[in-house]
Design a protein around this motif. Structure first.
Motif, PDB file in Angstrom:
ATOM      1  N   HIS A  41       0.833  -1.205   0.000  1.00  0.00           N
ATOM      2  CA  HIS A  41       0.000   0.000   0.000  1.00  0.00           C
ATOM      3  C   HIS A  41       0.871   1.260   0.000  1.00  0.00           C
ATOM      4  O   HIS A  41       0.592   2.225  -0.718  1.00  0.00           O
ATOM      5  CB  HIS A  41      -0.922   0.011   1.220  1.00  0.00           C
ATOM      6  CG  HIS A  41      -1.990  -1.043   1.176  1.00  0.00           C
ATOM      7  ND1 HIS A  41      -2.853  -1.176   0.119  1.00  0.00           N
ATOM      8  CD2 HIS A  41      -2.329  -2.008   2.070  1.00  0.00           C
ATOM      9  CE1 HIS A  41      -3.689  -2.181   0.357  1.00  0.00           C
ATOM     10  NE2 HIS A  41      -3.380  -2.708   1.533  1.00  0.00           N
TER      11      HIS A  41
ATOM     12  N   LYS B 191       2.485   1.824  -3.421  1.00  0.00           N
ATOM     13  CA  LYS B 191       1.543   2.390  -4.394  1.00  0.00           C
ATOM     14  C   LYS B 191       1.360   3.888  -4.176  1.00  0.00           C
ATOM     15  O   LYS B 191       1.282   4.663  -5.127  1.00  0.00           O
ATOM     16  CB  LYS B 191       0.204   1.660  -4.304  1.00  0.00           C
ATOM     17  CG  LYS B 191       0.221   0.263  -4.915  1.00  0.00           C
ATOM     18  CD  LYS B 191      -1.153  -0.388  -4.859  1.00  0.00           C
ATOM     19  CE  LYS B 191      -1.141  -1.737  -5.571  1.00  0.00           C
ATOM     20  NZ  LYS B 191      -2.473  -2.398  -5.513  1.00  0.00           N
ATOM     21  N   VAL B 192       1.300   4.314  -2.904  1.00  0.00           N
ATOM     22  CA  VAL B 192       1.184   5.745  -2.605  1.00  0.00           C
ATOM     23  C   VAL B 192       2.431   6.491  -3.072  1.00  0.00           C
ATOM     24  O   VAL B 192       2.345   7.578  -3.654  1.00  0.00           O
ATOM     25  CB  VAL B 192       0.951   5.967  -1.095  1.00  0.00           C
ATOM     26  CG1 VAL B 192       1.083   7.446  -0.735  1.00  0.00           C
ATOM     27  CG2 VAL B 192      -0.435   5.465  -0.700  1.00  0.00           C
TER      28      VAL B 192
ATOM     29  N   TRP C  42       2.304   6.960  -6.724  1.00  0.00           N
ATOM     30  CA  TRP C  42       1.334   8.008  -7.067  1.00  0.00           C
ATOM     31  C   TRP C  42       1.914   9.392  -6.781  1.00  0.00           C
ATOM     32  O   TRP C  42       1.769  10.324  -7.580  1.00  0.00           O
ATOM     33  CB  TRP C  42       0.042   7.788  -6.276  1.00  0.00           C
ATOM     34  CG  TRP C  42      -1.057   8.730  -6.664  1.00  0.00           C
ATOM     35  CD1 TRP C  42      -1.974   8.576  -7.669  1.00  0.00           C
ATOM     36  CD2 TRP C  42      -1.337  10.008  -6.061  1.00  0.00           C
ATOM     37  NE1 TRP C  42      -2.803   9.662  -7.715  1.00  0.00           N
ATOM     38  CE2 TRP C  42      -2.443  10.563  -6.742  1.00  0.00           C
ATOM     39  CE3 TRP C  42      -0.770  10.716  -5.013  1.00  0.00           C
ATOM     40  CZ2 TRP C  42      -2.989  11.804  -6.407  1.00  0.00           C
ATOM     41  CZ3 TRP C  42      -1.307  11.965  -4.674  1.00  0.00           C
ATOM     42  CH2 TRP C  42      -2.400  12.488  -5.363  1.00  0.00           C
TER      43      TRP C  42
ATOM     44  N   ASN D 138       2.334  13.052  -8.926  1.00  0.00           N
ATOM     45  CA  ASN D 138       1.389  14.110  -8.547  1.00  0.00           C
ATOM     46  C   ASN D 138       1.903  15.017  -7.439  1.00  0.00           C
ATOM     47  O   ASN D 138       1.112  15.670  -6.758  1.00  0.00           O
ATOM     48  CB  ASN D 138       0.069  13.466  -8.090  1.00  0.00           C
ATOM     49  CG  ASN D 138      -0.590  12.636  -9.170  1.00  0.00           C
ATOM     50  OD1 ASN D 138      -1.298  13.150 -10.034  1.00  0.00           O
ATOM     51  ND2 ASN D 138      -0.358  11.335  -9.135  1.00  0.00           N
TER      52      ASN D 138
ATOM     53  N   ILE E 274      -1.865  18.149  -1.573  1.00  0.00           N
ATOM     54  CA  ILE E 274      -2.190  16.778  -1.186  1.00  0.00           C
ATOM     55  C   ILE E 274      -2.319  16.681   0.334  1.00  0.00           C
ATOM     56  O   ILE E 274      -1.315  16.598   1.051  1.00  0.00           O
ATOM     57  CB  ILE E 274      -1.094  15.799  -1.667  1.00  0.00           C
ATOM     58  CG1 ILE E 274      -0.814  15.992  -3.162  1.00  0.00           C
ATOM     59  CG2 ILE E 274      -1.498  14.357  -1.395  1.00  0.00           C
ATOM     60  CD1 ILE E 274       0.429  15.290  -3.648  1.00  0.00           C
TER      61      ILE E 274
ATOM     62  N   ASP F  16      -5.804  12.327   2.658  1.00  0.00           N
ATOM     63  CA  ASP F  16      -6.122  11.745   1.347  1.00  0.00           C
ATOM     64  C   ASP F  16      -5.134  10.639   0.991  1.00  0.00           C
ATOM     65  O   ASP F  16      -5.508   9.612   0.411  1.00  0.00           O
ATOM     66  CB  ASP F  16      -6.103  12.828   0.263  1.00  0.00           C
ATOM     67  CG  ASP F  16      -7.282  13.797   0.381  1.00  0.00           C
ATOM     68  OD1 ASP F  16      -8.102  13.595   1.306  1.00  0.00           O
ATOM     69  OD2 ASP F  16      -7.365  14.724  -0.430  1.00  0.00           O
ATOM     70  N   LEU F  17      -3.870  10.851   1.332  1.00  0.00           N
ATOM     71  CA  LEU F  17      -2.871   9.808   1.074  1.00  0.00           C
ATOM     72  C   LEU F  17      -3.166   8.575   1.919  1.00  0.00           C
ATOM     73  O   LEU F  17      -3.040   7.441   1.447  1.00  0.00           O
ATOM     74  CB  LEU F  17      -1.470  10.332   1.390  1.00  0.00           C
ATOM     75  CG  LEU F  17      -0.933  11.448   0.495  1.00  0.00           C
ATOM     76  CD1 LEU F  17       0.447  11.896   0.988  1.00  0.00           C
ATOM     77  CD2 LEU F  17      -0.859  11.013  -0.952  1.00  0.00           C
TER      78      LEU F  17
ATOM     79  N   ALA G 108      -6.063   7.614   2.926  1.00  0.00           N
ATOM     80  CA  ALA G 108      -7.210   6.942   2.328  1.00  0.00           C
ATOM     81  C   ALA G 108      -6.786   6.112   1.128  1.00  0.00           C
ATOM     82  O   ALA G 108      -7.309   5.014   0.902  1.00  0.00           O
ATOM     83  CB  ALA G 108      -8.269   7.972   1.925  1.00  0.00           C
ATOM     84  N   ARG G 109      -5.828   6.626   0.341  1.00  0.00           N
ATOM     85  CA  ARG G 109      -5.311   5.855  -0.804  1.00  0.00           C
ATOM     86  C   ARG G 109      -4.669   4.547  -0.347  1.00  0.00           C
ATOM     87  O   ARG G 109      -4.686   3.556  -1.082  1.00  0.00           O
ATOM     88  CB  ARG G 109      -4.277   6.672  -1.586  1.00  0.00           C
ATOM     89  CG  ARG G 109      -4.864   7.718  -2.474  1.00  0.00           C
ATOM     90  CD  ARG G 109      -3.810   8.376  -3.342  1.00  0.00           C
ATOM     91  NE  ARG G 109      -4.484   9.151  -4.370  1.00  0.00           N
ATOM     92  CZ  ARG G 109      -4.872   8.662  -5.542  1.00  0.00           C
ATOM     93  NH1 ARG G 109      -4.619   7.408  -5.840  1.00  0.00           N
ATOM     94  NH2 ARG G 109      -5.493   9.415  -6.409  1.00  0.00           N
ATOM     95  N   ALA G 110      -4.069   4.577   0.838  1.00  0.00           N
ATOM     96  CA  ALA G 110      -3.415   3.384   1.371  1.00  0.00           C
ATOM     97  C   ALA G 110      -4.377   2.515   2.179  1.00  0.00           C
ATOM     98  O   ALA G 110      -3.952   1.490   2.730  1.00  0.00           O
ATOM     99  CB  ALA G 110      -2.230   3.791   2.243  1.00  0.00           C
ATOM    100  N   SER G 111      -5.639   2.940   2.261  1.00  0.00           N
ATOM    101  CA  SER G 111      -6.646   2.213   3.055  1.00  0.00           C
ATOM    102  C   SER G 111      -6.205   2.086   4.508  1.00  0.00           C
ATOM    103  O   SER G 111      -6.319   1.026   5.123  1.00  0.00           O
ATOM    104  CB  SER G 111      -6.915   0.826   2.447  1.00  0.00           C
ATOM    105  OG  SER G 111      -7.333   0.936   1.101  1.00  0.00           O
TER     106      SER G 111
END
Length: 294
Positions: A189, A192-193, A196, A200, A205, A209-210, A212-215
């Motif tokens: 996870h 992947k962040v 990203w 970006n 940012i 929000d980051l 949340a991207r990593a759950s």
């Protein structure tokens, strides 16, 4: 430790004067320096860095990684570091080899391997110094020897690269590589962040929000991010922005204010302060120094 004599001779034949050398194998580079160097902030991506002669130091946040002949630095995600040669002279120059690794190949190979120990939950640092065993050294030596047989490169290089991945997964750094390619693992996870963020980083940012991207919850995200990257998400983002701004000024001749805006800074004075802290000089003086040294 493994004897790197053959690898040093092959690297020396490629790099006969100081510089950075690309090769006919796109993922493979060779480096030579005849004197110790100043720290150079840069981004180390997924790959394997081998010192075959001399010594090198890499700093990641507050951590120091020293490695010499018979050792390799493995990096599993893109990390902002400072890199410098600590031992080299004209008689015995520093010689280094870097091999980029393919995350998809690592994932495919890891899925096919039968590991004796299950993967533990905590993510671990995405950078480590490992000893070159005879098998890994032999594979790297064969890779450099293939440069004399360019017609065989497309056929044999992928096989040797896969062998190197197998040996890394089976060695000291294997658990860290597995964390970053195993579905559902915290390290994957975070990886992947980070991927990203590389695309970006100029955007506004929020850390939530980051997360949340990593759950993950924000606190858990910060904990796992620091475990993998050696720094907080905000520090990582700052390094990405400053590194890119430096390249924009150097390669596109942008002034500091324009470069700051391009990479997401709203305050030119804040950009100048943070740039000076990272690179040791204000933007204009740093870029002038880089051009003169080049």
């Amino acid at each position: 430790m493994a004897n790197t004599g053959d690898l040093a001779r092959l690297a020396g034949n490629i790099a006969q004067t100081d510089g950075d050398y690309t090769t006919k194998i796109p993922a493979l580079m060779v480096y030579r320096r005849s004197a110790a160097t100043d720290p150079m902030p840069c981004i180390y991506g997924l790959g394997l860095g081998i010192t075959v002669q001399g010594r090198k130091r890499v700093t990641l946040g507050d951590e120091i990684f020293d490695y010499g002949p018979g050792q390799a630095l493995v990096t599993s995600v893109d990390l902002p570091v400072a890199s410098y040669v600590t031992r080299a002279d004209s008689v015995e120059p520093y010689l280094g080899v870097r091999l980029e690794l393919d995350g998809r190949v690592i994932g495919q190979v890891a899925a096919e391997m039968d590991f004796a120990a299950p993967l533990k939950a905590p993510a671990s640092r995405a950078m480590s110094v490992v000893a070159l065993d005879d098998g890994l050294l032999d594979a790297l030596t064969r890779l450099l020897r293939l440069l004399d047989e360019p017609h065989l490169i497309p056929l044999i290089v992928p096989l040797i690269q896969q062998e190197i991945v197998v040996r890394l997964l089976n060695g000291e750094h294997g658990p860290t590589l597995r964390h970053l390619v195993t579905a559902g693992a915290p390290g994957q996870h975070i990886a992947k962040v980070i991927a990203w963020l590389k695309q970006n980083f100029a955007a506004d940012i929020p850390i939530d929000d980051l997360a949340a991207r990593a759950s993950m919850s924000p606190s858990t995200f910060r904990q796992h991010f620091r475990a993998v990257a050696g720094m907080s998400p905000l520090q990582y983002l700052k390094h990405l922005r400053l590194q890119d701004a430096r390249q924009l000024m150097l390669n596109e001749d942008l002034d500091a204010g324009s470069a700051a805006l391009r990479v997401g800074y709203e305050s030119a004075s804040q950009f100048s302060r943070e740039y000076t802290r990272l690179f040791g000089a204000p933007p204009l003086r740093d870029i002038k120094r880089l051009r003169e040294s080049a």
